[in-house]
Design a protein around this motif. Structure first.
Motif, PDB file in Angstrom:
ATOM      1  N   GLY A  54       6.639 -16.484  15.341  1.00  0.00           N
ATOM      2  CA  GLY A  54       6.654 -15.132  15.865  1.00  0.00           C
ATOM      3  C   GLY A  54       5.511 -14.275  15.380  1.00  0.00           C
ATOM      4  O   GLY A  54       4.523 -14.757  14.814  1.00  0.00           O
ATOM      5  N   TYR A  55       5.683 -12.982  15.570  1.00  0.00           N
ATOM      6  CA  TYR A  55       4.660 -11.976  15.295  1.00  0.00           C
ATOM      7  C   TYR A  55       4.811 -11.424  13.880  1.00  0.00           C
ATOM      8  O   TYR A  55       5.927 -11.247  13.382  1.00  0.00           O
ATOM      9  CB  TYR A  55       4.797 -10.839  16.313  1.00  0.00           C
ATOM     10  N   THR A  56       3.671 -11.137  13.252  1.00  0.00           N
ATOM     11  CA  THR A  56       3.647 -10.564  11.913  1.00  0.00           C
ATOM     12  C   THR A  56       2.802  -9.298  11.903  1.00  0.00           C
ATOM     13  O   THR A  56       1.651  -9.316  12.344  1.00  0.00           O
ATOM     14  CB  THR A  56       3.068 -11.561  10.892  1.00  0.00           C
ATOM     15  N   ALA A  57       3.367  -8.203  11.423  1.00  0.00           N
ATOM     16  CA  ALA A  57       2.633  -6.950  11.226  1.00  0.00           C
ATOM     17  C   ALA A  57       2.398  -6.799   9.726  1.00  0.00           C
ATOM     18  O   ALA A  57       3.328  -6.494   8.978  1.00  0.00           O
ATOM     19  CB  ALA A  57       3.424  -5.770  11.779  1.00  0.00           C
ATOM     20  N   ALA A  58       1.165  -7.046   9.292  1.00  0.00           N
ATOM     21  CA  ALA A  58       0.856  -7.106   7.864  1.00  0.00           C
ATOM     22  C   ALA A  58      -0.026  -5.936   7.439  1.00  0.00           C
ATOM     23  O   ALA A  58      -0.716  -5.310   8.248  1.00  0.00           O
ATOM     24  CB  ALA A  58       0.159  -8.423   7.537  1.00  0.00           C
ATOM     25  N   SER A  59       0.011  -5.660   6.138  1.00  0.00           N
ATOM     26  CA  SER A  59      -0.834  -4.623   5.562  1.00  0.00           C
ATOM     27  C   SER A  59      -0.978  -4.888   4.069  1.00  0.00           C
ATOM     28  O   SER A  59      -0.317  -5.765   3.513  1.00  0.00           O
ATOM     29  CB  SER A  59      -0.243  -3.232   5.800  1.00  0.00           C
ATOM     30  N   LEU A  60      -1.830  -4.126   3.426  1.00  0.00           N
ATOM     31  CA  LEU A  60      -1.981  -4.160   1.981  1.00  0.00           C
ATOM     32  C   LEU A  60      -1.622  -2.797   1.409  1.00  0.00           C
ATOM     33  O   LEU A  60      -2.032  -1.764   1.952  1.00  0.00           O
ATOM     34  CB  LEU A  60      -3.418  -4.503   1.577  1.00  0.00           C
ATOM     35  N   GLU A  61      -0.853  -2.802   0.333  1.00  0.00           N
ATOM     36  CA  GLU A  61      -0.632  -1.577  -0.427  1.00  0.00           C
ATOM     37  C   GLU A  61      -1.703  -1.537  -1.504  1.00  0.00           C
ATOM     38  O   GLU A  61      -1.686  -2.337  -2.444  1.00  0.00           O
ATOM     39  CB  GLU A  61       0.758  -1.578  -1.051  1.00  0.00           C
ATOM     40  N   VAL A  62      -2.642  -0.621  -1.352  1.00  0.00           N
ATOM     41  CA  VAL A  62      -3.809  -0.569  -2.234  1.00  0.00           C
ATOM     42  C   VAL A  62      -3.768   0.713  -3.049  1.00  0.00           C
ATOM     43  O   VAL A  62      -3.584   1.815  -2.501  1.00  0.00           O
ATOM     44  CB  VAL A  62      -5.120  -0.633  -1.423  1.00  0.00           C
ATOM     45  N   THR A  63      -3.918   0.575  -4.345  1.00  0.00           N
ATOM     46  CA  THR A  63      -4.021   1.726  -5.235  1.00  0.00           C
ATOM     47  C   THR A  63      -5.309   1.609  -6.024  1.00  0.00           C
ATOM     48  O   THR A  63      -5.784   0.516  -6.307  1.00  0.00           O
ATOM     49  CB  THR A  63      -2.825   1.802  -6.204  1.00  0.00           C
ATOM     50  N   GLY A  64      -5.891   2.746  -6.368  1.00  0.00           N
ATOM     51  CA  GLY A  64      -7.132   2.737  -7.126  1.00  0.00           C
ATOM     52  C   GLY A  64      -8.267   3.345  -6.322  1.00  0.00           C
ATOM     53  O   GLY A  64      -8.076   3.968  -5.281  1.00  0.00           O
ATOM     54  N   GLU A  65      -9.485   3.140  -6.784  1.00  0.00           N
ATOM     55  CA  GLU A  65     -10.679   3.700  -6.160  1.00  0.00           C
ATOM     56  C   GLU A  65     -11.153   2.752  -5.078  1.00  0.00           C
ATOM     57  O   GLU A  65     -11.864   1.780  -5.349  1.00  0.00           O
ATOM     58  CB  GLU A  65     -11.786   3.910  -7.203  1.00  0.00           C
ATOM     59  N   THR A  66     -10.748   3.020  -3.825  1.00  0.00           N
ATOM     60  CA  THR A  66     -11.023   2.074  -2.747  1.00  0.00           C
ATOM     61  C   THR A  66     -12.497   1.935  -2.428  1.00  0.00           C
ATOM     62  O   THR A  66     -12.919   0.946  -1.841  1.00  0.00           O
ATOM     63  CB  THR A  66     -10.275   2.483  -1.460  1.00  0.00           C
ATOM     64  N   GLY A  67     -13.289   2.897  -2.790  1.00  0.00           N
ATOM     65  CA  GLY A  67     -14.722   2.750  -2.567  1.00  0.00           C
ATOM     66  C   GLY A  67     -15.364   1.814  -3.558  1.00  0.00           C
ATOM     67  O   GLY A  67     -16.498   1.401  -3.394  1.00  0.00           O
ATOM     68  N   GLY A  68     -14.628   1.477  -4.637  1.00  0.00           N
ATOM     69  CA  GLY A  68     -15.145   0.525  -5.606  1.00  0.00           C
ATOM     70  C   GLY A  68     -16.307   1.042  -6.419  1.00  0.00           C
ATOM     71  O   GLY A  68     -16.953   0.296  -7.149  1.00  0.00           O
ATOM     72  N   GLY A  69     -16.627   2.343  -6.300  1.00  0.00           N
ATOM     73  CA  GLY A  69     -17.748   2.878  -7.055  1.00  0.00           C
ATOM     74  C   GLY A  69     -19.082   2.377  -6.567  1.00  0.00           C
ATOM     75  O   GLY A  69     -20.101   2.554  -7.230  1.00  0.00           O
TER      76      GLY A  69
END
Length: 236
Positions: free
Chosen positions: A28-43
């Protein structure tokens, strides 16, 4: 992971030979994502937008092992695509005006996953309602990170990098490194018709950090809906 799967196959074959186990396939179908915390620009000055749903799919081998009246141990061997999409990039910093800046498009991660659910089934209508929960462990197989090169808000080129699942760090900029293991909790709800057709949905909540970035912590999340068929019924 291979040894664990081999052990499960041997145990399930032993149960199945004695007529105590039912098995089936579903997809079947999967709706996926990531829960991301922190500085997403990575500096690094990279543009970073919000995270959006990644649309994937999964294929399951479902195994029902009776434990007690209405109660089952239900391991699932699952091939699944997880990941995330990336929203519109944030405005770049003034000092980067005119520069060529990478901006993520989507991240696709392919896993071999093993949910280990305890499931309760109770008769309703022309079948059984099923509800269960349990832990899961998953091994990363392969993946791809898609990104664009952007200049002043315009996409210049579309690019991608291979995702390598490894315990070791690497400074090779041609690949994206991620940890090889994922683990967390799984919640499932479904319906088994008496003719063997299965309908189901499950929510998976990762509890381990899967990226190797020192700036962020990323955990897999997905909601899946499935349809499948039982080859045999353990209650017949």
């Amino acid at each position: 992971m291979k040894r664990v799967l081999l052990l499960f196959i041997v145990l399930i074959y032993a149960f199945h030979s004695s007529g105590q186990v039912s098995m089936g396939l579903r997809s079947g179908y999967t709706a996926a994502s990531l829960e991301v915390t922190g500085e997403t620009g990575g500096g690094t000055g990279e543009t970073a937008g919000g995270y959006t749903t990644f649309h994937g799919w999964h294929l399951d081998l479902v195994i029902n092992v009776p434990v007690y009246e209405g109660l089952y141990f239900q391991p699932v061997i699952r091939y699944i695509t997880k990941g995330t999409g990336f929203g519109r990039p944030q405005p770049i910093k003034p000092e980067l005006s005119g520069a060529y800046v990478p901006a993520g498009s989507k991240l696709q991660l392919n896993y071999l996953e093993l949910p280990l659910n305890v499931v309760y089934k109770f008769p309703l209508g022309s079948g059984k309602v099923t509800a269960g929960l349990g832990p899961y462990v998953a091994a990363g197989l392969k993946g791809r990170y898609h990104f664009n090169i952007v200049q002043n808000g315009r996409n210049i080129t579309n690019n991608s990098k291979q995702v390598q699942f490894s315990r070791k760090a690497n400074d090779n900029l041609a690949v994206v490194r991620m940890y090889p293991w994922d683990a967390g909790a799984n919640f499932a709800l479904g319906y088994e018709f008496n003719n063997g057709i299965m309908l189901g949905a499950n929510y998976s909540m990762g509890m381990t950090d899967v990226d190797r970035s020192e700036y962020t912590t990323s955990r897999n999340r997905y909601l899946a809906v499935s349809v499948g068929f039982l080859f045999n019924r353990e209650d017949y």
